[in-house]
Design a protein around this motif. Structure first.
Motif, PDB file in Angstrom:
ATOM      1  N   GLN A  45      -3.648  -5.162   1.866  1.00 12.39           N
ATOM      2  CA  GLN A  45      -4.498  -6.332   1.671  1.00 12.39           C
ATOM      3  C   GLN A  45      -3.901  -7.222   0.581  1.00 12.39           C
ATOM      4  O   GLN A  45      -3.370  -6.726  -0.416  1.00 12.39           O
ATOM      5  CB  GLN A  45      -5.917  -5.912   1.307  1.00 12.39           C
ATOM      6  N   PHE A  46      -4.003  -8.535   0.802  1.00 13.94           N
ATOM      7  CA  PHE A  46      -3.488  -9.518  -0.148  1.00 13.94           C
ATOM      8  C   PHE A  46      -4.597 -10.526  -0.427  1.00 13.94           C
ATOM      9  O   PHE A  46      -4.993 -11.285   0.458  1.00 13.94           O
ATOM     10  CB  PHE A  46      -2.275 -10.247   0.440  1.00 13.94           C
ATOM     11  N   ALA A  47      -5.110 -10.536  -1.646  1.00 13.41           N
ATOM     12  CA  ALA A  47      -6.219 -11.421  -2.015  1.00 13.41           C
ATOM     13  C   ALA A  47      -5.821 -12.883  -1.890  1.00 13.41           C
ATOM     14  O   ALA A  47      -4.759 -13.290  -2.377  1.00 13.41           O
ATOM     15  CB  ALA A  47      -6.661 -11.125  -3.446  1.00 13.41           C
ATOM     16  N   PHE A  78      -4.635 -14.272  10.836  1.00 12.98           N
ATOM     17  CA  PHE A  78      -5.867 -13.651  10.345  1.00 12.98           C
ATOM     18  C   PHE A  78      -5.824 -13.612   8.819  1.00 12.98           C
ATOM     19  O   PHE A  78      -4.748 -13.719   8.216  1.00 12.98           O
ATOM     20  CB  PHE A  78      -6.050 -12.241  10.927  1.00 12.98           C
ATOM     21  N   PRO A  79      -6.981 -13.463   8.157  1.00 10.07           N
ATOM     22  CA  PRO A  79      -6.978 -13.376   6.695  1.00 10.07           C
ATOM     23  C   PRO A  79      -6.404 -12.036   6.240  1.00 10.07           C
ATOM     24  O   PRO A  79      -6.769 -10.988   6.773  1.00 10.07           O
ATOM     25  CB  PRO A  79      -8.457 -13.528   6.317  1.00 10.07           C
ATOM     26  N   ALA A  80      -5.530 -12.075   5.253  1.00 10.42           N
ATOM     27  CA  ALA A  80      -4.874 -10.853   4.780  1.00 10.42           C
ATOM     28  C   ALA A  80      -5.697 -10.110   3.740  1.00 10.42           C
ATOM     29  O   ALA A  80      -5.285  -9.055   3.262  1.00 10.42           O
ATOM     30  CB  ALA A  80      -3.494 -11.187   4.202  1.00 10.42           C
ATOM     31  N   ASP A  81      -6.873 -10.664   3.400  1.00 10.07           N
ATOM     32  CA  ASP A  81      -7.687 -10.013   2.369  1.00 10.07           C
ATOM     33  C   ASP A  81      -8.926  -9.331   2.940  1.00 10.07           C
ATOM     34  O   ASP A  81      -9.860  -9.033   2.211  1.00 10.07           O
ATOM     35  CB  ASP A  81      -8.060 -11.002   1.267  1.00 10.07           C
ATOM     36  N   VAL A  82      -8.922  -9.074   4.246  1.00 17.21           N
ATOM     37  CA  VAL A  82      -9.988  -8.264   4.841  1.00 17.21           C
ATOM     38  C   VAL A  82      -9.377  -6.962   5.352  1.00 17.21           C
ATOM     39  O   VAL A  82      -8.196  -6.900   5.666  1.00 17.21           O
ATOM     40  CB  VAL A  82     -10.712  -9.012   5.994  1.00 17.21           C
ATOM     41  N   ALA A  83     -10.193  -5.929   5.409  1.00 19.55           N
ATOM     42  CA  ALA A  83      -9.704  -4.615   5.852  1.00 19.55           C
ATOM     43  C   ALA A  83      -9.213  -4.713   7.284  1.00 19.55           C
ATOM     44  O   ALA A  83      -9.954  -5.102   8.190  1.00 19.55           O
ATOM     45  CB  ALA A  83     -10.817  -3.588   5.728  1.00 19.55           C
ATOM     46  N   ASP A 121       1.878 -12.843  -6.576  1.00 21.65           N
ATOM     47  CA  ASP A 121       1.908 -14.210  -7.103  1.00 21.65           C
ATOM     48  C   ASP A 121       2.766 -15.182  -6.297  1.00 21.65           C
ATOM     49  O   ASP A 121       3.163 -16.221  -6.790  1.00 21.65           O
ATOM     50  CB  ASP A 121       2.356 -14.205  -8.571  1.00 21.65           C
ATOM     51  N   PHE A 122       3.037 -14.871  -5.026  1.00 27.44           N
ATOM     52  CA  PHE A 122       3.820 -15.797  -4.216  1.00 27.44           C
ATOM     53  C   PHE A 122       2.940 -16.933  -3.682  1.00 27.44           C
ATOM     54  O   PHE A 122       1.735 -16.765  -3.497  1.00 27.44           O
ATOM     55  CB  PHE A 122       4.526 -15.076  -3.056  1.00 27.44           C
ATOM     56  N   ASN A 170       0.812  -1.222   0.000  1.00 29.79           N
ATOM     57  CA  ASN A 170       0.000   0.000   0.000  1.00 29.79           C
ATOM     58  C   ASN A 170       0.845   1.272   0.000  1.00 29.79           C
ATOM     59  O   ASN A 170       0.310   2.376   0.091  1.00 29.79           O
ATOM     60  CB  ASN A 170      -0.983   0.000   1.184  1.00 29.79           C
ATOM     61  N   GLY A 171       2.184   1.122  -0.087  1.00 27.93           N
ATOM     62  CA  GLY A 171       3.066   2.275  -0.169  1.00 27.93           C
ATOM     63  C   GLY A 171       3.309   2.998   1.143  1.00 27.93           C
ATOM     64  O   GLY A 171       3.998   4.014   1.178  1.00 27.93           O
TER      65      GLY A 171
END
Length: 195
Positions: free
Chosen positions: A53-55, A90-95, A35-36, A16-17
């Motif tokens: 966030q990482f989908a 925790f899931p990395a694709d939730v805020a 893509d890891f 996110n910079g």
């Protein structure tokens, strides 16, 4: 077996910079942030704010240095993580937003692609020799503080933030500390035969 030296880790911007992360290891070796299969990194967090966030990624966070952080996950769950708490998954694709408890921290991030890989992160404080059980898949031993002699395929000395990365089908890893030492043991495996 690969020895990963702290001085050779790869610094790169957060997704996110908002800061800089230090990549310890990633698979495949040339993978980027999207893509890891798995990734181990450390980040210096200077201020409160949102996490990248990482989908499709599951994430475990541990605090290496500093007082700690409170995570707000999707506005429904809060978790306080300090150097004394168990690493938190925790899931990395939730805020997710982070509020620092008392100033900057350095954290350890372990991420794996959901449905393909799984991981576990264990913090060990040792003052005598121990045997670390090697599981199927990949085992990474990160020395947080102190110095240890690691006996895997051959003896290796690890200093602060150095790591040992071992692949599948290895014997247990024997670790001898020179003083009380904190280690992180990261185990990564594939699902349904994916390694």
């Amino acid at each position: 077996m690969r020895v990963l030296r702290a001085a050779e880790y790869k610094p790169m911007p957060w997704k996110n910079g908002g800061g800089v992360t230090t990549e310890v290891a990633v698979s495949p070796a040339d993978a980027g942030l999207d893509d890891f299969d798995w990734r181990v990194s450390m980040a210096r967090v200077e201020g409160s704010g949102p996490f990248s966030q990482f989908a499709g990624i599951d994430r475990t966070l541990a605090v290496l240095e500093g007082e700690g952080v409170v995570l707000d996950i999707a506005g429904r769950r809060q978790a306080t993580i300090t150097p004394a708490t168990v690493p938190f998954s925790f899931p990395a694709d939730v805020a997710t937003a982070a509020a620092l408890i008392g100033g900057p921290i350095t954290d350890l991030n372990v991420m794996t692609r959901r449905g393909r890989m799984v991981h576990s992160v264990e913090r060990l404080v040792i003052s005598a020799p121990v045997a670390i059980r090697a599981e199927m898949g990949t085992t990474l031993v990160l020395c947080l503080s102190g110095e240890v002699l690691v006996f895997a395929a051959e003896p290796v000395r690890l200093g602060p933030l150095d790591a040992l990365l071992d692949g599948p089908n290895i014997a247990d890893i024997r670790v001898e500390p020179t003083q009380e030492t904190t280690l992180f043991v990261i185990r990564i495996g594939g699902i349904s035969g994916n390694d």
